[in-house]
Write an enzyme that holds these catalytic residues in place. Sequence first.
Site, PDB file in Angstrom:
ATOM      1  N   LYS A  22       0.832  -1.215   0.000  1.00  0.00           N
ATOM      2  CA  LYS A  22       0.000   0.000   0.000  1.00  0.00           C
ATOM      3  C   LYS A  22       0.865   1.262   0.000  1.00  0.00           C
ATOM      4  O   LYS A  22       0.665   2.162  -0.814  1.00  0.00           O
ATOM      5  CB  LYS A  22      -0.908   0.004   1.235  1.00  0.00           C
ATOM      6  CG  LYS A  22      -1.625   1.329   1.449  1.00  0.00           C
ATOM      7  CD  LYS A  22      -2.427   1.363   2.736  1.00  0.00           C
ATOM      8  CE  LYS A  22      -1.649   1.594   3.981  1.00  0.00           C
ATOM      9  NZ  LYS A  22      -1.574   2.951   4.518  1.00  0.00           N
ATOM     10  N   ASN A  23       1.804   1.330   0.931  1.00  0.00           N
ATOM     11  CA  ASN A  23       2.511   2.602   1.092  1.00  0.00           C
ATOM     12  C   ASN A  23       3.477   2.894  -0.061  1.00  0.00           C
ATOM     13  O   ASN A  23       3.814   4.051  -0.300  1.00  0.00           O
ATOM     14  CB  ASN A  23       3.205   2.664   2.459  1.00  0.00           C
ATOM     15  CG  ASN A  23       2.171   2.839   3.575  1.00  0.00           C
ATOM     16  OD1 ASN A  23       1.016   3.203   3.310  1.00  0.00           O
ATOM     17  ND2 ASN A  23       2.574   2.564   4.807  1.00  0.00           N
ATOM     18  N   CYS A 118      -5.462   8.266   9.023  1.00  0.00           N
ATOM     19  CA  CYS A 118      -5.601   7.715  10.381  1.00  0.00           C
ATOM     20  C   CYS A 118      -5.152   8.729  11.405  1.00  0.00           C
ATOM     21  O   CYS A 118      -4.127   9.402  11.217  1.00  0.00           O
ATOM     22  CB  CYS A 118      -4.722   6.468  10.543  1.00  0.00           C
ATOM     23  SG  CYS A 118      -5.282   5.024   9.648  1.00  0.00           S
ATOM     24  N   ARG A 123       0.015  15.233  13.135  1.00  0.00           N
ATOM     25  CA  ARG A 123       0.809  14.829  11.960  1.00  0.00           C
ATOM     26  C   ARG A 123       1.230  16.075  11.181  1.00  0.00           C
ATOM     27  O   ARG A 123       0.674  16.388  10.125  1.00  0.00           O
ATOM     28  CB  ARG A 123      -0.003  13.841  11.091  1.00  0.00           C
ATOM     29  CG  ARG A 123      -0.354  12.575  11.850  1.00  0.00           C
ATOM     30  CD  ARG A 123      -1.093  11.556  11.020  1.00  0.00           C
ATOM     31  NE  ARG A 123      -0.220  10.823  10.105  1.00  0.00           N
ATOM     32  CZ  ARG A 123      -0.607   9.749   9.402  1.00  0.00           C
ATOM     33  NH1 ARG A 123      -1.835   9.291   9.506  1.00  0.00           N
ATOM     34  NH2 ARG A 123       0.237   9.149   8.593  1.00  0.00           N
ATOM     35  N   ARG A 399      -9.000   0.188   4.011  1.00  0.00           N
ATOM     36  CA  ARG A 399      -8.026   1.117   3.434  1.00  0.00           C
ATOM     37  C   ARG A 399      -6.743   0.401   3.042  1.00  0.00           C
ATOM     38  O   ARG A 399      -6.036   0.874   2.138  1.00  0.00           O
ATOM     39  CB  ARG A 399      -7.679   2.211   4.446  1.00  0.00           C
ATOM     40  CG  ARG A 399      -8.837   3.107   4.770  1.00  0.00           C
ATOM     41  CD  ARG A 399      -8.400   4.198   5.684  1.00  0.00           C
ATOM     42  NE  ARG A 399      -7.173   4.780   5.156  1.00  0.00           N
ATOM     43  CZ  ARG A 399      -6.411   5.614   5.813  1.00  0.00           C
ATOM     44  NH1 ARG A 399      -6.729   5.984   7.028  1.00  0.00           N
ATOM     45  NH2 ARG A 399      -5.318   6.093   5.268  1.00  0.00           N
TER      46      ARG A 399
END
Length: 430
Positions: A22-23, A118, A123, A399
């Site tokens: 995913k990342n 999330c 962040r 997700r």
Amino acid sequence: MEKYVINGGVPLHGEITVSGAKNAALAIIPAAILCQDVCTIENLPVSISDVRYMIATLRHIGATVRYVDKSTIEIDSRKVNSYVISHDMTKHLRASYYFIGALLGRFGRARVAMPGGCYLGPRPIDQHIKGFEALGARVSVEENAIVEADSESLFGNPIYLDIVSVGATVNIMLAAARAEGMTIIENAAKEPHIVDLANFLNSMGADVRGAGTDVIKIRGTENLHGCTYSIIPDQIEAGTYMVAAAATKGNVLIKNVIPKHLESISTKLIECGADVTEYDDAIRVSMEKRPGKCNIKTMPHPGFPTDMQPQMAVLLALAEGTSVISESIWSNRFRYTEQLARMGADITVDGQLAMIHGVEQLKGAPVKADDLRAGAAMIIAGLAAQGRTEIEDIMHIRRGYENVVEKISNIGGDIRMVYCIDPLDINNAG
Ligand code: EPZ
């Protein structure tokens, strides 16, 4: 409203195949707009919602995206014609901010709403902005809501990151790939997906060296072209199934992995008493006895990944003795412990530390997924527990975990998705 229902207590057995990372995908999809050409991306986790939102964003700015098969897309970015991305598109996920770096590289300007994602604690994006400014962009953040960046032309420069940040490293690499001259990112993140992005950019004709070390050198070029590229396997999805195998006292062969990326996870599982066997592109995890305790400190790669912390906590909740987890990346990543407590786990959280006193058994209970990896932990807990667990808020899990119900069912887990009426939904108020 949808839920996962799990009847636990069944050891997992068999083979499971991991999807693309995913990342890595979330960095590579926006990178495709750095060229005015066609890129084919293979081994893409096409059905997870984060990837779907990134594809929708590509279309929103004018790219054409074609689904070639269940794990391949073709991105034609010749007609990308907008550098503006609204909150409607960015609110779903953090990685939408990679379009700032990519649009800066493509057009020298970007206007992108602040990202969602999330909640793991604050962040900030100060290191991203510092990087863009070092490349010569003017950056402003309007009312904490929209990032506006523009430059006449981007110039390579040295950038020292004050904090090892995956996102800032990716964003700077994207913008620097088209800047004039050499950019040097010092104290760069070293995660496998950083290396994957570098390999993708190099396949497009970029000159990126040193990815995987803490100094990345990017010599920018105007002439990037289309390519065909296959994304690496998902380290965290693989790790999640490794822990699930151990927590259910099962025996699972996890396929399509790069064992080197899993070393920190394998080491901890072995410390807890699991058997781990590595093959070229697969890893087998089995566990026959009650797990033993171990201590974990999350660290940037190659340390133990924070994204595996909640899943490991489930195993430790079942271990003999007391384990300590120290979370050093995110300030609010222990919310899931409240859900585990509903299942009988004995965990005390003090700031960034969790003391886990192992219990012999967890009991099924209604719980929710607070975020993506918290949700993965709930699935593992449900599979290991005696009785029925119902997990709400599964949109977080969708997700990042592709075909999770099908994959777990195939290795003997009793999990299904059920639809239920939301009592707050007035259309269903009877
Ligand atoms: C990436 O998030 C991952 N997301 C996260 O995975 C992962 O938890 C995280 O890296 C750490 O490994 C993606 O790759 C899309 P960071 P990112 O910038 O890039 C601070 C998952 O479950 N920081 O490396 O947002 C920050 O607050 C997800 O798949 C600043 O202070 O993480 C944090 O404490 C969730 N200023 C630390 O650095 C900045 O400008 C690391 O954050 C940027 C970050």
